[in-house]
Design a protein around this motif. Structure first.
Motif, PDB file in Angstrom:
ATOM      1  N   ALA A 145     -15.909  -7.337   3.472  1.00 56.06           N
ATOM      2  CA  ALA A 145     -15.156  -8.372   4.310  1.00 56.06           C
ATOM      3  C   ALA A 145     -16.066  -9.247   5.417  1.00 56.06           C
ATOM      4  CB  ALA A 145     -13.902  -7.812   4.701  1.00 56.06           C
ATOM      5  N   TYR A 154      -5.957  -4.248  -7.043  1.00 53.63           N
ATOM      6  CA  TYR A 154      -6.478  -3.847  -5.954  1.00 53.63           C
ATOM      7  C   TYR A 154      -5.436  -2.923  -5.089  1.00 53.63           C
ATOM      8  CZ  TYR A 154      -8.268  -3.025  -1.180  1.00 53.63           C
ATOM      9  OH  TYR A 154      -8.932  -2.489   0.042  1.00 53.63           O
ATOM     10  N   ALA A 189      -9.079   3.479   0.961  1.00 56.28           N
ATOM     11  CA  ALA A 189     -10.251   2.799   0.676  1.00 56.28           C
ATOM     12  C   ALA A 189     -11.670   3.047   1.550  1.00 56.28           C
ATOM     13  CB  ALA A 189      -9.846   1.187   0.784  1.00 56.28           C
ATOM     14  N   PHE A 239     -12.259  -2.885  -4.021  1.00 53.39           N
ATOM     15  CA  PHE A 239     -12.318  -4.100  -3.139  1.00 53.39           C
ATOM     16  C   PHE A 239     -13.262  -5.309  -3.433  1.00 53.39           C
ATOM     17  CE2 PHE A 239     -13.160  -6.633   0.707  1.00 53.39           C
ATOM     18  CZ  PHE A 239     -11.870  -7.170   1.025  1.00 53.39           C
ATOM     19  N   ARG A 263      -5.842  -0.116   4.920  1.00 57.14           N
ATOM     20  CA  ARG A 263      -6.254   0.870   3.763  1.00 57.14           C
ATOM     21  C   ARG A 263      -7.019   1.927   4.028  1.00 57.14           C
ATOM     22  NH1 ARG A 263      -4.349  -0.150  -1.211  1.00 57.14           N
ATOM     23  NH2 ARG A 263      -6.021   0.946  -2.480  1.00 57.14           N
ATOM     24  N   ASN A 275      -6.126  -6.387   5.696  1.00 60.86           N
ATOM     25  CA  ASN A 275      -5.342  -5.184   4.698  1.00 60.86           C
ATOM     26  C   ASN A 275      -6.598  -4.212   4.468  1.00 60.86           C
ATOM     27  OD1 ASN A 275      -3.364  -4.801   2.620  1.00 60.86           O
ATOM     28  ND2 ASN A 275      -5.319  -4.949   1.459  1.00 60.86           N
ATOM     29  N   ALA A 276      -7.843  -4.404   4.381  1.00 63.11           N
ATOM     30  CA  ALA A 276      -8.866  -3.408   4.268  1.00 63.11           C
ATOM     31  C   ALA A 276      -8.840  -2.512   5.374  1.00 63.11           C
ATOM     32  CB  ALA A 276     -10.212  -4.122   3.897  1.00 63.11           C
ATOM     33  N   ALA A 303      -7.499 -10.616   4.403  1.00 65.77           N
ATOM     34  CA  ALA A 303      -8.080  -9.491   3.464  1.00 65.77           C
ATOM     35  C   ALA A 303      -8.773  -8.430   4.237  1.00 65.77           C
ATOM     36  CB  ALA A 303      -9.020 -10.072   2.285  1.00 65.77           C
ATOM     37  N   ARG A 304      -9.525  -8.934   5.287  1.00 66.29           N
ATOM     38  CA  ARG A 304     -10.212  -7.421   6.060  1.00 66.29           C
ATOM     39  C   ARG A 304      -9.085  -6.880   6.924  1.00 66.29           C
ATOM     40  NH1 ARG A 304     -11.987  -5.898  10.715  1.00 66.29           N
ATOM     41  NH2 ARG A 304     -14.323  -5.214  10.686  1.00 66.29           N
ATOM     42  N   THR A 353       0.746  -1.138   0.071  1.00 66.62           N
ATOM     43  CA  THR A 353      -0.155   0.021  -0.059  1.00 66.62           C
ATOM     44  C   THR A 353       0.700   1.223   0.090  1.00 66.62           C
ATOM     45  OG1 THR A 353      -0.065  -0.029   2.686  1.00 66.62           O
ATOM     46  CG2 THR A 353      -1.939  -1.315   1.167  1.00 66.62           C
ATOM     47  N   ASP A 380     -15.299  -1.404   2.116  1.00 63.94           N
ATOM     48  CA  ASP A 380     -14.517  -2.500   1.936  1.00 63.94           C
ATOM     49  C   ASP A 380     -14.439  -3.555   3.339  1.00 63.94           C
ATOM     50  OD1 ASP A 380     -14.019  -1.431  -0.314  1.00 63.94           O
ATOM     51  OD2 ASP A 380     -11.765  -1.015  -0.017  1.00 63.94           O
ATOM     52  N   GLN A 409      -5.549  -8.926  -6.863  1.00 62.84           N
ATOM     53  CA  GLN A 409      -4.663  -8.411  -6.111  1.00 62.84           C
ATOM     54  C   GLN A 409      -3.947  -7.443  -6.219  1.00 62.84           C
ATOM     55  OE1 GLN A 409      -2.084 -11.633  -4.404  1.00 62.84           O
ATOM     56  NE2 GLN A 409      -4.038 -13.059  -3.767  1.00 62.84           N
TER      57      GLN A 409
END
Length: 468
Positions: free
Chosen positions: A232, A423, A224, A430, A218, A214-215, A211-212, A39, A228, A420
């Motif tokens: 998730a 994004y 983001a 997302f 961001r 990472n969201a 993934a959550r 990121t 997002d 990936q």
């Protein structure tokens, strides 16, 4: 097969998107995993927004607690696993259906000595009570022994019919054994599918949790929207819902296996096989059909019943011949001073003059033979069709599993990797990444189901070909 079927490294790569917000320097990715998401640093003037606490992670932890029993956490030794041979042996040894069929076969075998033996001899006694106090005659009495002898060949024909029926009952027991073996293999395939799907769902939850996170990173960095994180959370909840259904399917499969093994439905079972059996090349359909026609026990049982009906025809034709009853007697009714005759021998013979009844019996027996032969021909056609259908279904399942392994799954993994990267650079939202992951999850689940269906269809093919 193990490398292809349990290749989770591609999925671990999906979890690498969580590395974007982490400060660790060591790279723990698998060799074929895509590079972790990077990121961009937040703009200097951007103020981070408050992020709600990650409740889905807590829910996932509870789900993992269900998947991993406490005993598995402290014991590092691999658990014992069921094998197909163990399950089949237990079913054949313990299932009461075979006991029922075995008792029926024993009863049919016991018919042979009954129908081939002679009737019991008869004993008769006569006397004239008035002769005992008469002054003009001697005491009078008669004793007689008689034995009925059927026309030669009748007992042998009855024995042939009984032996053929006993053989048919034994064939039916073999057919019941084939059906039980198929049911056991299908139940084991369902059990293995549920277990593998649960393990796969656990991995999906781990990927979605990464993934959550990472969201979250961001969103904190204003890269983001809050949506997002919400998306998730929805995906995590959907996987947890799916896990509930899979747990139910696993318990039902265990209950079915226990019932087949004549155990309580909730009896604990060892883990299913770690991987499906290797695929075997099938011979030509004509070879399989010939094998089924030669080995199917239900066909053999029906052929035995044709023989029994043919013996019944021959027996009905013998009914035109009379039976004989021989007898010997000691007769004290003869009066006189010297009583010259006391021992007697004789015979009784029935006169088969009821021709209409015997004609009808012969016609009925011949009609039953024709019925059995037509039934045998119909069953032979059905067996040939069943073998052809089962063979085509197995070939289809083999091609489908190969299609997943060679094309569908690699394409789905490549799609996730592209999502990936897109994004990470902000080219796609997302939701696109989630959709790519969802597609990959679904394709992998269908791959597991295709393997299970292959096992079921192979079990059906072995049954219809009479494979012991």
């Amino acid at each position: 097969m193990r490398a292809r079927f349990w290749n989770w490294s591609g999925w671990v790569a999906v979890g690498a998107i969580g590395l974007a917000g982490c400060g660790t320097a060591r790279d723990t990715r698998a060799p074929d995993s895509p590079p972790p998401l990077q990121t961009s640093p937040p703009p200097p003037a951007a103020a981070p927004r408050a992020i709600p606490k990650a409740e889905p992670t807590v829910r996932r932890a509870k789900f993992v607690e269900v998947l991993v029993p406490p005993s598995d956490k402290t014991d590092n030794s691999p658990p014992a696993r069921l094998t197909e041979r163990d399950v089949i042996d237990a079913v054949i040894r313990q299932n009461p259906t075979l006991d029922q069929m075995r008792a029926a076969a024993d009863a049919a075998r016991a018919r042979h000595p009954q129908v081939t033996s002679l009737d019991d001899p008869t004993v008769a006694v006569w006397t004239a009570p008035g002769s005992y106090w008469s002054d003009h005659v001697n005491a009078a009495a008669r004793a007689e022994v008689a034995q009925k002898l059927p026309w030669p060949g009748k007992r042998e024909l009855r024995g042939q019919a009984a032996a053929a029926e006993a053989s048919a009952s034994a064939r039916q027991m073999d057919d019941a054994r084939l059906q039980l073996v198929e049911a056991a293999r299908v139940a084991l395939a369902d059990y293995a599918l549920a277990e593998r799907s649960l393990a796969f769902t656990k991995e999906n939850l781990e990927v979605l949790a990464l993934a959550r996170r990472n969201a979250e990173t961001r969103v904190k960095n204003n890269l983001a929207p809050q949506q997002d994180i919400n998306q998730a959370d929805v995906e995590i909840a959907r996987e947890e819902e799916r896990a509930v259904g899979l747990e139910r399917a696993r318990r039902v499969a265990q209950a079915r296996l226990n019932t087949l093994m004549h155990q309580p439905p909730d009896e604990p079972l060892a883990a299913p096989p770690d991987e499906p059996p290797a695929r075997v090349e099938l011979p030509d359909a004509a070879v399989l059909r010939a094998k089924g026609l030669a080995a199917r026990p239900d066909l053999k049982a029906l052929a035995d019943r044709v023989q029994a009906e043919e013996a019944a025809v021959a027996l009905a034709e013998r009914e035109y011949k009379p039976d004989v009853e021989v007898m010997a007697a000691y007769d004290g009714f003869w009066q006189g001073t010297d009583r010259p005759l006391q021992w007697q021998v004789g015979a009784r013979v029935n006169i088969p003059i009821q021709v209409g009844r015997r004609d009808a019996a012969v016609a009925e027996a011949r009609a039953r033979v024709a019925q059995r032969r037509a039934e045998l021909a119909r069953l032979a056609d059905q067996v040939a069709f069943q073998v052809q259908e089962a063979a085509e279904q197995v070939r289809e399942s083999v091609k489908v599993t190969e299609l997943y392994e060679q094309k569908i799954l690699p394409a789905a993994r490549a799609n996730v990797q592209e999502a990936q990267a897109a994004y990470t650079t902000g080219k796609v939202p997302f939701l696109n990444l989630v959709e790519a992951q969802r597609t990959l999850f679904g394709q992998r689940q269908r791959h597991l189901e295709a393997h299970a269906e292959l096992m079921r269809r192979r079990a059906a093919l072995d049954r219809v070909t009479g494979e012991p």
